[in-house]
Write a protein that holds these residues in place. Structure first.
Motif, mmCIF file in Angstrom:
data_model
loop_
_atom_site.group_PDB
_atom_site.id
_atom_site.type_symbol
_atom_site.label_atom_id
_atom_site.label_comp_id
_atom_site.label_asym_id
_atom_site.label_seq_id
_atom_site.Cartn_x
_atom_site.Cartn_y
_atom_site.Cartn_z
ATOM 1 N N ALA A 2 27.508 53.166 48.654
ATOM 2 C CA ALA A 2 27.131 52.259 49.731
ATOM 3 C C ALA A 2 28.340 51.461 50.224
ATOM 4 O O ALA A 2 28.367 50.999 51.355
ATOM 5 C CB ALA A 2 26.045 51.310 49.242
ATOM 6 N N ARG A 3 29.357 51.313 49.355
ATOM 7 C CA ARG A 3 30.548 50.580 49.766
ATOM 8 C C ARG A 3 31.637 51.524 50.254
ATOM 9 O O ARG A 3 32.782 51.111 50.454
ATOM 10 C CB ARG A 3 31.113 49.815 48.576
ATOM 11 C CG ARG A 3 30.174 48.826 48.049
ATOM 12 C CD ARG A 3 30.787 48.234 46.834
ATOM 13 N NE ARG A 3 30.529 46.817 46.847
ATOM 14 C CZ ARG A 3 31.389 45.905 46.416
ATOM 15 N NH1 ARG A 3 32.554 46.249 45.970
ATOM 16 N NH2 ARG A 3 31.063 44.651 46.449
ATOM 17 N N GLY A 4 31.309 52.795 50.357
ATOM 18 C CA GLY A 4 32.278 53.762 50.842
ATOM 19 C C GLY A 4 33.262 54.221 49.770
ATOM 20 O O GLY A 4 34.345 54.704 50.079
ATOM 21 N N ILE A 5 32.897 54.015 48.509
ATOM 22 C CA ILE A 5 33.771 54.481 47.426
ATOM 23 C C ILE A 5 33.160 55.753 46.847
ATOM 24 O O ILE A 5 31.967 55.791 46.557
ATOM 25 C CB ILE A 5 33.858 53.455 46.279
ATOM 26 C CG1 ILE A 5 34.204 52.077 46.823
ATOM 27 C CG2 ILE A 5 34.854 53.896 45.223
ATOM 28 C CD1 ILE A 5 34.063 50.972 45.792
ATOM 29 N N ASN A 6 33.993 56.765 46.665
ATOM 30 C CA ASN A 6 33.486 57.984 46.065
ATOM 31 C C ASN A 6 33.693 57.908 44.555
ATOM 32 O O ASN A 6 34.804 58.100 44.063
ATOM 33 C CB ASN A 6 34.219 59.196 46.675
ATOM 34 C CG ASN A 6 33.745 60.494 46.051
ATOM 35 O OD1 ASN A 6 32.616 60.553 45.524
ATOM 36 N ND2 ASN A 6 34.597 61.503 46.066
ATOM 37 N N MET A 7 32.624 57.599 43.837
ATOM 38 C CA MET A 7 32.744 57.530 42.373
ATOM 39 C C MET A 7 32.161 58.806 41.788
ATOM 40 O O MET A 7 30.979 59.090 41.957
ATOM 41 C CB MET A 7 32.011 56.312 41.818
ATOM 42 C CG MET A 7 32.145 56.194 40.301
ATOM 43 S SD MET A 7 31.210 54.822 39.606
ATOM 44 C CE MET A 7 32.249 53.431 39.985
ATOM 45 N N THR A 8 33.026 59.575 41.118
ATOM 46 C CA THR A 8 32.538 60.841 40.567
ATOM 47 C C THR A 8 31.753 60.572 39.280
ATOM 48 O O THR A 8 31.879 59.508 38.673
ATOM 49 C CB THR A 8 33.718 61.779 40.233
ATOM 50 O OG1 THR A 8 34.541 61.106 39.283
ATOM 51 C CG2 THR A 8 34.526 62.115 41.475
ATOM 52 N N THR A 37 39.951 57.210 40.030
ATOM 53 C CA THR A 37 39.982 58.293 39.035
ATOM 54 C C THR A 37 39.832 57.676 37.648
ATOM 55 O O THR A 37 39.963 56.462 37.479
ATOM 56 C CB THR A 37 41.334 59.026 39.088
ATOM 57 O OG1 THR A 37 42.358 58.041 38.859
ATOM 58 C CG2 THR A 37 41.561 59.685 40.441
ATOM 59 N N VAL A 38 39.624 58.554 36.653
ATOM 60 C CA VAL A 38 39.492 58.051 35.285
ATOM 61 C C VAL A 38 40.763 57.304 34.848
ATOM 62 O O VAL A 38 40.670 56.184 34.328
ATOM 63 C CB VAL A 38 39.123 59.195 34.310
ATOM 64 C CG1 VAL A 38 39.253 58.727 32.862
ATOM 65 C CG2 VAL A 38 37.709 59.677 34.597
ATOM 66 N N PRO A 39 41.952 57.872 35.054
ATOM 67 C CA PRO A 39 43.159 57.130 34.627
ATOM 68 C C PRO A 39 43.270 55.763 35.332
ATOM 69 O O PRO A 39 43.677 54.780 34.712
ATOM 70 C CB PRO A 39 44.312 58.038 35.058
ATOM 71 C CG PRO A 39 43.710 59.387 35.183
ATOM 72 C CD PRO A 39 42.285 59.208 35.579
ATOM 73 N N PHE A 40 42.863 55.722 36.609
ATOM 74 C CA PHE A 40 42.945 54.451 37.334
ATOM 75 C C PHE A 40 42.034 53.405 36.687
ATOM 76 O O PHE A 40 42.419 52.262 36.462
ATOM 77 C CB PHE A 40 42.562 54.672 38.806
ATOM 78 C CG PHE A 40 42.722 53.432 39.641
ATOM 79 C CD1 PHE A 40 43.959 53.086 40.174
ATOM 80 C CD2 PHE A 40 41.638 52.597 39.883
ATOM 81 C CE1 PHE A 40 44.115 51.929 40.923
ATOM 82 C CE2 PHE A 40 41.777 51.444 40.630
ATOM 83 C CZ PHE A 40 43.029 51.112 41.156
ATOM 84 N N VAL A 41 40.805 53.824 36.385
ATOM 85 C CA VAL A 41 39.845 52.905 35.765
ATOM 86 C C VAL A 41 40.368 52.470 34.396
ATOM 87 O O VAL A 41 40.296 51.300 34.028
ATOM 88 C CB VAL A 41 38.453 53.572 35.616
ATOM 89 C CG1 VAL A 41 37.494 52.645 34.872
ATOM 90 C CG2 VAL A 41 37.884 53.925 36.978
ATOM 91 N N LYS A 42 40.947 53.422 33.683
ATOM 92 C CA LYS A 42 41.453 53.118 32.342
ATOM 93 C C LYS A 42 42.527 52.024 32.413
ATOM 94 O O LYS A 42 42.483 51.044 31.653
ATOM 95 C CB LYS A 42 42.037 54.398 31.712
ATOM 96 C CG LYS A 42 42.514 54.197 30.280
ATOM 97 C CD LYS A 42 42.962 55.519 29.677
ATOM 98 C CE LYS A 42 43.320 55.383 28.200
ATOM 99 N NZ LYS A 42 44.246 54.301 27.882
ATOM 100 N N THR A 43 43.458 52.197 33.355
ATOM 101 C CA THR A 43 44.517 51.190 33.493
ATOM 102 C C THR A 43 43.923 49.817 33.753
ATOM 103 O O THR A 43 44.314 48.816 33.160
ATOM 104 C CB THR A 43 45.441 51.559 34.692
ATOM 105 O OG1 THR A 43 45.669 52.959 34.655
ATOM 106 C CG2 THR A 43 46.750 50.818 34.635
ATOM 107 N N LEU A 44 42.912 49.779 34.662
ATOM 108 C CA LEU A 44 42.324 48.491 35.018
ATOM 109 C C LEU A 44 41.593 47.866 33.836
ATOM 110 O O LEU A 44 41.734 46.667 33.566
ATOM 111 C CB LEU A 44 41.356 48.673 36.196
ATOM 112 C CG LEU A 44 40.899 47.366 36.821
ATOM 113 C CD1 LEU A 44 41.528 47.162 38.180
ATOM 114 C CD2 LEU A 44 39.386 47.326 36.947
ATOM 115 N N LEU A 45 40.845 48.703 33.106
ATOM 116 C CA LEU A 45 40.096 48.179 31.957
ATOM 117 C C LEU A 45 41.050 47.703 30.859
ATOM 118 O O LEU A 45 40.823 46.670 30.231
ATOM 119 C CB LEU A 45 39.141 49.233 31.393
ATOM 120 C CG LEU A 45 37.908 49.558 32.244
ATOM 121 C CD1 LEU A 45 37.001 50.530 31.488
ATOM 122 C CD2 LEU A 45 37.143 48.305 32.599
#
Lengths: 444, 235
Positions: B176-182, B219-227
């Motif tokens: 809904a926010r225009g983000i493609n979350m796989t 991507t998964v690596p992106f989320v990982k870095t943020l977390l």
């Protein structure tokens, strides 16, 4: 409807009047489009008179200024928002009487609260009979009539029923219903605006004054004083006074003695909580009013479980009806069970990982320290997996947090445990039973 | 006419019925959607755990009210910045949604104001939707008058979503926010992050900002870095 014109007018008036004047007298007005002009609706006669005396010219002038050349006419009347916004009446249980011939006679009576809709039982027989008497002989039979009892038992209903009957018998009579808060509020406004005489005149001119929840007068000395005089004047003039309260007059803390004793001059009647048969009859009657087919067994089921008051009974019924309506199913016992669960359950039980560990350790007769240890033999490893799975299911902790809580294990270990237990619950009866026993213990 | 009255509590734009995963709460959502129609109820009481979507639902009700009919969302979480007089004049609205009701239970002054406000709203036909952490029976009311009034309408418990539905809800909210979350990204988050919808959607806000700021895909690596950065900051 030229709401924007009224909106602009309000903005102007707000700059011209003091905040208090504006909030007290102008803000309660509502604008409706009327033929050739604007109709302003005041919530009661008191506001109407005040606005008429002091502000109507200023309002007219302001509107004329905004609509140079074609100023609409302004009519000031008593009325409520419903007519102003055209809200559907079906959803509004408290429709205002809006007698166009005599706008003074606005009494805020709820049309659903009549004698015909009042379900009689042992618990309210006496109060009902007294109310009926009063309605037939206003000012003479019992004056004042003081109805007391717990919350949600139908005190207000009876009071409105008398009001309706009085208004039906004599359409010209002034029947005024209000909550004690409204009386206090009106009085405070009148004092602020030096209009106490108008206030007195208005309240002493009514044929019947119905005041609800008188206990909220407690501690408000100036209001009590004013009410005392109003009360005396009404009784002297044989105008009917009906009051409701949550307790017997003598038991109202913070109320002047002279009021307590006067409240008992007429007839004091009590309403008790309804017994089962009456509760069932109330449910059937409410369902019939809502044009809903309520099976007897469902009415008994609800009636048996909700004993406290009629309001809650209505709430449970509403929930059952809503559930049936929105799921397009017929009303059944299961629906009723669901409705009561939502109403009577207290809150979601807060389950913690600690609590889960302790419960699981007790269940398998091992120590919590075993669950957190590195030991991997079956008698410890299986309960540990069960506890991890329960933690995932019953809490919102992240998997790494759950792993940490089990002696610093990795989140993949938690995932593995969950998958393993999921599998075993399919294939191993004992694990399935253990798991459901523990789930029940923890979540109820 | 402004849709929000004096107390300007901004509604979240994304709090709509369309992006609420109803799951087991279908009948509740249907009854809330009916609030601004002729067959709506005059009082609806919603309760459930934090993060179960109560605020979302109340705000969605407000969004759904069609102007010029007015709706007001009043979160009592802001109680300390408000006064009990906030209940005055609410009867001028067509619909009033009071959130975090538990905040005032037990406080006589607030309860008396709610009692009077409730009576006025009823007199004027204002629809009231309230949300609380527990059922009316669970709240430590000082005034039985308020306690019983709160049971007058239909009471609904918000059933929490299971992990599978939460994951779906996260993906849907992202879309809904225009983000493609796989699916793998959502799964990664579900396995490593707090799993209540409040935390998950809060994380989505941060991911949205971070992907925009760094112009990267989710991507998964992106989320990982943020977390990881978040965990470091927390330590």
């Amino acid at each position: 409807m030229d709401v924007s014109l009224w909106q602009q007018c309000l903005e102007k008036l707000q700059t011209q009047l003091t905040a208090q004047q504006f909030n007290t007298w102008i803000r309660p007005l509502q604008a409706v489009e009327a033929e050739g002009g604007i109709q302003l609706l005041a919530p009661n006669r008191f506001v109407l008179e005040r606005v008429n005396d002091r502000f109507i010219e200023q309002i007219s002038a302001t509107i004329a200024g905004l609509r140079a050349g074609q100023a609409p006419s302004i009519r000031l009347e008593i009325g409520g928002r419903e007519s102003a916004q055209g809200a559907p009446t079906a959803r509004n249980p408290f429709r205002r009487r809006n007698d166009s011939q005599d706008t003074v006679c606005v009494s805020n009576l709820n049309e659903e609260f009549t004698f015909a809709n009042f379900v009689e039982g042992k618990s309210n027989q006496l109060a009902r009979a007294a109310a009926q008497q009063v309605a037939e002989n206003p000012g003479k039979a019992y004056n004042p009539l003081f109805i007391y009892g717990g919350v949600g038992l139908g005190k207000t209903h009876l009071m409105h029923a008398v009001g309706h009957m009085l208004a039906t018998q004599n359409p010209a009579s002034k029947v005024v219903y209000l909550n004690s808060e409204r009386f206090v509020g009106d009085m405070v406004k009148a004092l602020q605006h030096n209009a106490i005489n108008e206030f007195k005149r208005f309240y002493r001119s009514v044929d019947a004054l119905l005041i609800d929840d008188i206990q909220f007068f407690a501690g408000k000395e100036r209001s009590q004083e004013e009410f005392f005089h109003t009360f005396n004047a009404l009784l002297e003039g044989q105008q009917q006074v009906i009051m409701t309260c949550d307790r017997y007059p003598k038991e109202i803390d913070g109320l002047e003695e002279r009021l307590k004793s006067r409240f008992g001059w007429g007839l004091t009647v009590c309403i008790e909580p309804p017994e089962l048969e009456t509760r069932v009859a109330i449910l059937m009657s409410k369902a019939a009013q809502a044009k809903v087919d309520l099976p007897n067994e469902v009415a008994f089921f609800i009636g048996k479980r909700i004993r406290s008051n009629v309001r809650e009974l209505e709430g449970a019924l509403r929930r059952v009806i809503a559930n049936a309506r929105f799921t397009h199913k017929t009303i059944s016992l299961d629906f009723a069970r669901e409705a009561l669960k939502d109403l009577l359950a207290l809150q979601d039980k807060l389950v913690t990982v600690d609590n889960i560990q302790k419960t699981v350790a007790d269940y398998y007769k091992i120590r919590v320290a075993d669950l957190l240890s590195k030991r991997r033999n079956r008698s410890v490893a299986r309960p540990r997996q069960v506890a991890m799975t329960l933690s995932k299911e019953l809490t919102n902790y992240s998997l790494p947090e759950i792993g940490d809580a089990f002696g610093g294990r990795d989140h993949t270990t938690v995932l593995h445990a969950c998958n393993k237990i999921h599998e075993l619950r399919e294939s191993d009866n004992r694990i399935r039973e253990d798991y459901s026993n523990l789930l029940r213990t923890l979540s109820t | 006419m402004p849709r929000q009255l004096a107390l300007a509590v901004a509604l979240r734009e994304d709090a709509s019925f369309e992006n609420f995963v109803a799951d087991r709460n279908e009948a509740l959502v249907a009854s809330l959607r009916a609030v601004d129609t002729s067959h709506g109820e005059s009082l609806i009481y919603v309760w459930g755990a934090a993060g179960s979507g109560k605020s979302h639902l109340l705000q969605a009700v407000c969004h759904d009210v069609k102007p010029p009919r007015q709706a007001l969302y009043l979160p009592l979480q802001l109680k300390d910045d408000l006064a009990p007089e906030v209940f005055e004049g609410l009867e001028r609205c067509a619909v009033v949604c009071i959130d975090d009701l538990e905040m005032i239970a037990g406080d006589r002054r607030w309860e008396e104001a709610l009692f009077n406000g409730f009576n006025r709203m009823r007199d004027f036909g204002t629809v009231l939707v309230v949300a609380a952490a527990g059922s009316s029976h669970a709240l430590p009311w000082a005034l039985p008058d308020v306690a019983s009034r709160m049971t007058w309408g239909a009471t609904w418990h918000v059933e929490p979503l299971d992990d599978r539905r939460k994951q779906d809800a996260l993906i849907q909210r992202a879309r809904a926010r225009g983000i493609n979350m796989t699916e793998p990204v959502a799964q990664y988050i579900m396995r490593r992050y707090a799993r209540d919808t409040g935390s998950l959607f809060g994380l989505l806000d941060r991911l949205d900002e971070a992907t925009l700021a760094e112009k990267k895909r989710l991507t998964v690596p992106f989320v990982k870095t943020l977390l990881d950065a978040h965990a470091d900051a927390a330590n």
